[in-house]
Design a protein around this motif. Structure first.
Motif, PDB file in Angstrom:
ATOM      1  N   HIS A 221      48.695  39.872  44.392  1.00 29.62           N
ATOM      2  CA  HIS A 221      48.078  38.884  45.281  1.00 29.62           C
ATOM      3  C   HIS A 221      47.492  39.546  46.521  1.00 29.62           C
ATOM      4  O   HIS A 221      46.458  39.106  47.036  1.00 29.62           O
ATOM      5  CB  HIS A 221      49.097  37.823  45.661  1.00 29.62           C
ATOM      6  N   ASP A 224      44.189  40.808  45.462  1.00 30.43           N
ATOM      7  CA  ASP A 224      43.240  39.693  45.404  1.00 30.43           C
ATOM      8  C   ASP A 224      42.707  39.358  46.793  1.00 30.43           C
ATOM      9  O   ASP A 224      41.502  39.143  46.979  1.00 30.43           O
ATOM     10  CB  ASP A 224      43.909  38.451  44.799  1.00 30.43           C
ATOM     11  N   ARG A 227      40.230  41.946  48.146  1.00 27.73           N
ATOM     12  CA  ARG A 227      38.921  41.883  47.492  1.00 27.73           C
ATOM     13  C   ARG A 227      38.154  40.603  47.809  1.00 27.73           C
ATOM     14  O   ARG A 227      36.969  40.503  47.503  1.00 27.73           O
ATOM     15  CB  ARG A 227      39.116  42.013  45.978  1.00 27.73           C
ATOM     16  N   THR A 228      38.853  39.633  48.397  1.00 25.52           N
ATOM     17  CA  THR A 228      38.227  38.323  48.635  1.00 25.52           C
ATOM     18  C   THR A 228      37.911  38.065  50.096  1.00 25.52           C
ATOM     19  O   THR A 228      36.846  37.526  50.420  1.00 25.52           O
ATOM     20  CB  THR A 228      39.146  37.205  48.111  1.00 25.52           C
TER      21      THR A 228
END
Length: 247
Positions: A221, A224, A227-228
């Motif tokens: 997570h 994630d 990268r977001t």
């Protein structure tokens, strides 16, 4: 002469009696009555009001108002209770129709829960709405959009409050802009509020137990998030116990 004056008086008397308005009425009486042609009624379709933009579930008006208008990404960390070290994190994205929630991730916060006036060593996470500006870690950049600062200084030896190993906890981190200078490495120890107000509060890899003040998420997570989270979308974190968030 008398007869001529009498005749003139008789001719003028209708004008004196009718006046301007009376003349119009008299003219109407001489015209045949006409009924206006009925105009067919046209049905006007009902227009439904546009739905209100979707807000972030769990956030009350005060917390929602504290999110900057330009912010389009918000990590909401909801504590189970004021003194609980367990919480849930959800990344929300602003869309034209409102906020869209991502999956809910289990997480840990500080050992003693939350504080609205965090102090160094109180073992509580700082309640608030904080910007997210910088990232880093012990491991190579996994594709972070935030500035990524790789350093051996992110090593985390020792054990946690429940005896769990802390190794790898700082493989990936995102600095929470509480009592720090944005635009610097998470390892920068500048404390604008003073050292007594604590600092070094991060999102980092969960080691399976309570933290000193950070929020721990599973390694996948954290990748994630890195990268977001996009600096062009001005991400923030909204963190605190559920009852505080609901205000």
């Amino acid at each position: 002469m008398i007869q001529r004056r009498t005749a003139l008086a008789l001719l003028a008397s209708p004008l004196l009696l009718t006046g301007c308005g009376g003349g119009a009425e008299a003219t109407e009486r001489r015209r045949p009555s006409r009924r206006p042609t009925p105009v067919p009624e046209t049905s006007v379709p009902e227009t439904s009001a546009a739905p209100a933009p979707q807000g972030i579930p769990g956030l009350g008006p005060e917390r929602s108002a504290a999110i900057p208008g330009r912010c389009a990404q918000a990590v909401v960390v909801t504590g189970r209770g004021r003194n609980s070290p367990r919480c849930t994190a959800v990344l929300h994205r602003r869309t034209p129709t409102g906020w869209q929630a991502g999956p809910a991730w289990p997480a840990h916060n500080a050992l003693h829960g939350w504080s609205a006036h965090h102090m160094a060593g109180d073992l509580r996470s700082p309640i608030g709405v904080h910007t997210l500006s910088d990232a880093g870690g012990l491991l190579p950049d996994p594709g972070s959009r935030l500035p990524y600062h790789r350093s051996g200084g992110f090593r985390s030896p020792g054990t946690g409050f429940e005896g769990e190993s802390l190794e790898g906890s700082f493989d990936y981190v995102v600095a929470i802009d509480y009592n720090r200078r944005p635009g610097t490495s998470p390892l920068d120890w500048t404390r604008p509020l003073g050292p007594e107000r604590g600092g070094g509060v991060w999102l980092h890899v969960d080691h399976g137990g309570p933290t000193h003040g950070c929020v721990g998420l599973a390694k996948a997570h954290m990748k994630d998030l890195l990268r977001t989270l996009d600096p062009d979308r001005h991400p923030v974190i909204v963190m605190g116990p559920a009852d505080w968030l609901a205000r």
